[in-house]
Design an enzyme around this catalytic site. Structure first.
Site, PDB file in Angstrom:
ATOM      1  N   ARG A   1       0.892  -1.172   0.000  1.00  0.00           N
ATOM      2  CA  ARG A   1       0.000   0.000   0.000  1.00  0.00           C
ATOM      3  C   ARG A   1       0.931   1.223   0.000  1.00  0.00           C
ATOM      4  O   ARG A   1       1.672   1.439   0.958  1.00  0.00           O
ATOM      5  CB  ARG A   1      -0.896  -0.016   1.237  1.00  0.00           C
TER       6      ARG A   1
ATOM      7  N   HIS B   1      -6.904   1.076  -6.667  1.00  0.00           N
ATOM      8  CA  HIS B   1      -7.189   0.200  -5.506  1.00  0.00           C
ATOM      9  C   HIS B   1      -7.862  -1.075  -6.033  1.00  0.00           C
ATOM     10  O   HIS B   1      -9.034  -1.342  -5.744  1.00  0.00           O
ATOM     11  CB  HIS B   1      -8.084   0.950  -4.529  1.00  0.00           C
TER      12      HIS B   1
ATOM     13  N   ASP C   1     -16.907   7.483  -1.899  1.00  0.00           N
ATOM     14  CA  ASP C   1     -15.678   7.318  -1.114  1.00  0.00           C
ATOM     15  C   ASP C   1     -15.374   8.679  -0.479  1.00  0.00           C
ATOM     16  O   ASP C   1     -15.989   9.690  -0.837  1.00  0.00           O
ATOM     17  CB  ASP C   1     -14.536   6.856  -2.046  1.00  0.00           C
TER      18      ASP C   1
ATOM     19  N   CYS D   1     -16.088   1.872  -0.028  1.00  0.00           N
ATOM     20  CA  CYS D   1     -14.937   1.024   0.311  1.00  0.00           C
ATOM     21  C   CYS D   1     -14.611   1.066   1.803  1.00  0.00           C
ATOM     22  O   CYS D   1     -14.002   0.143   2.326  1.00  0.00           O
ATOM     23  CB  CYS D   1     -13.726   1.444  -0.514  1.00  0.00           C
TER      24      CYS D   1
ATOM     25  N   ARG E   1     -13.541  -8.624   0.913  1.00  0.00           N
ATOM     26  CA  ARG E   1     -12.096  -8.386   0.762  1.00  0.00           C
ATOM     27  C   ARG E   1     -11.335  -9.660   1.138  1.00  0.00           C
ATOM     28  O   ARG E   1     -10.366 -10.045   0.488  1.00  0.00           O
ATOM     29  CB  ARG E   1     -11.634  -7.237   1.673  1.00  0.00           C
TER      30      ARG E   1
HETATM   31  N1   CP Z   1     -11.143  -0.135   2.047  1.00  0.00           N
HETATM   32  C1   CP Z   1      -9.895  -0.246   2.531  1.00  0.00           C
HETATM   33  O1   CP Z   1      -8.919  -0.462   1.791  1.00  0.00           O
HETATM   34  O2   CP Z   1      -9.828  -0.124   3.883  1.00  0.00           O
HETATM   35  P1   CP Z   1      -8.506   0.097   4.758  1.00  0.00           P
HETATM   36  O3   CP Z   1      -7.929   1.438   4.353  1.00  0.00           O
HETATM   37  O4   CP Z   1      -8.961   0.063   6.179  1.00  0.00           O
HETATM   38  O5   CP Z   1      -7.528  -1.003   4.438  1.00  0.00           O
HETATM   39  N1  NVA Z   2      -9.598   6.869  -1.571  1.00  0.00           N
HETATM   40  C1  NVA Z   2      -9.293   6.400  -0.239  1.00  0.00           C
HETATM   41  C2  NVA Z   2      -9.554   4.935  -0.132  1.00  0.00           C
HETATM   42  C3  NVA Z   2      -9.288   4.332   1.221  1.00  0.00           C
HETATM   43  C4  NVA Z   2      -9.519   2.853   1.267  1.00  0.00           C
HETATM   44  C5  NVA Z   2      -7.852   6.731   0.104  1.00  0.00           C
HETATM   45  O1  NVA Z   2      -6.983   6.561  -0.770  1.00  0.00           O
HETATM   46  O2  NVA Z   2      -7.601   7.172   1.219  1.00  0.00           O
END
Ligand code: CP
Ligand code: NVA
Length: 273
Positions: free
Chosen positions: A56, A83, A178, A218, A246
């Protein structure tokens, strides 16, 4: 190997739980790639010890650098651009509730961010019509948009970007939103709250979609900003099935990639020498 440059609840717990359920072990590491050691060097070391890497990241290039320099599969667990694991879970959730994907109408209301980008690519691949309702200046990524358009031409679905959320949600089977400020954009939160205020998903907006429309997010959600409690906790919301999925989809991703890698590893090892 689970590398996190940003916080997480769902991604961390589902990857680690999934790996344990598959009989493996997940190693969690919070670090900024390229700070202590270059990303290619991290990749070259990690793949001598582990079978899969998920990351990530802030920069999307950090994920592609890992993939380029590691000899084992690399999974994007959210970058500033995409994502994909989230969207595979979302499409599994839509399939469970609607029994099909092709021909449905998905409306994404809010920021044209990483989640919106990956939704466009997935919708276009599956032949699902998708409309993004966002303010000017917050469109999805241009490169992703043209890739999605090419895919949509093949799967024969329509993609659109509009400014009016009320117009956008007419006939929608799925409404998705989101956060307005993604991770890394915290300093813009107040400015964005003002710009995105007309894009809140509330009961009035939901009422303009199909009566059997489902609501997805999400998560994490900023309650009262992009979505009201009434919608998030309401009967059309399937956000907890979505979060559960997930776990299931990522187990499938890990098994599929690992099997593919085992079959083809001679090729990958030679390529990266
Ligand atoms: N939706 C998602 O990726 O959640 P987290 O940021 O908690 O991993
Ligand atoms: N768009 C958001 C998604 C989090 C799961 C971010 O990148 O923070």
């Amino acid at each position: 190997m689970m590398i996190f440059e940003k916080p997480s609840l769902r991604t961390r717990v589902t990857f680690e739980t999934g790996m344990t359920q598959l009989g493996g072990h997940g190693i969690f590491m919070e670090t900024l790639l390229g700070k202590r050691e270059s990303t290619p060097d991290i990749a070259r070391n990690l793949c001598r010890w582990v079978d899969l890497i998920m990351a990530r990241t802030f920069a999307h290039k950090s994920v592609t650098d890992l993939a380029e320099h590691a000899t084992v599969p690399v999974i994007n667990a959210l970058s500033d651009l995409e994502h994909p694991c989230q969207i595979l879970a979302d499409f599994l959730t839509i399939l469970e509730h609607k029994r099909k994907l092709k021909g449905l109408k998905l409306v994404y209301v809010g920021d044209g961010n990483n989640v919106a980008n990956s939704l466009l690519l997935a919708a276009a691949t599956q032949g699902m019509h998708m409309t993004v309702a966002c303010p000017q200046g917050y469109d999805p990524d241009k490169g992703v948009w043209s890739r999605a358009q090419a895919l949509a031409a093949r799967s024969k679905c329509k993609l659109a970007i509009v400014r009016d959320p009320r117009e956008a949600v007419k006939g929608a089977d799925v409404i998705y939103t989101d956060v307005w400020a993604s991770m890394g954009q915290e300093s813009e939160r107040e400015l964005r709250a003002r710009i995105f205020a007309p894009y809140q998903v509330n009961q009035q907006l939901m009422a303009l979609a199909r009566r059997d429309a489902i609501f997805l997010h999400c998560l994490p959600a900023h309650r009262g900003d992009e979505v009201t409690d009434e919608v998030l906790d309401g009967p059309q919301s399937q956000v907890l099935d979505e979060a559960e999925n997930r776990l299931h989809i990522q187990k499938a991703i890990m098994v599929t990639l690992y099997k593919h890698w085992q079959k083809n590893k001679a090729k990958y090892l030679k390529k990266k020498k």
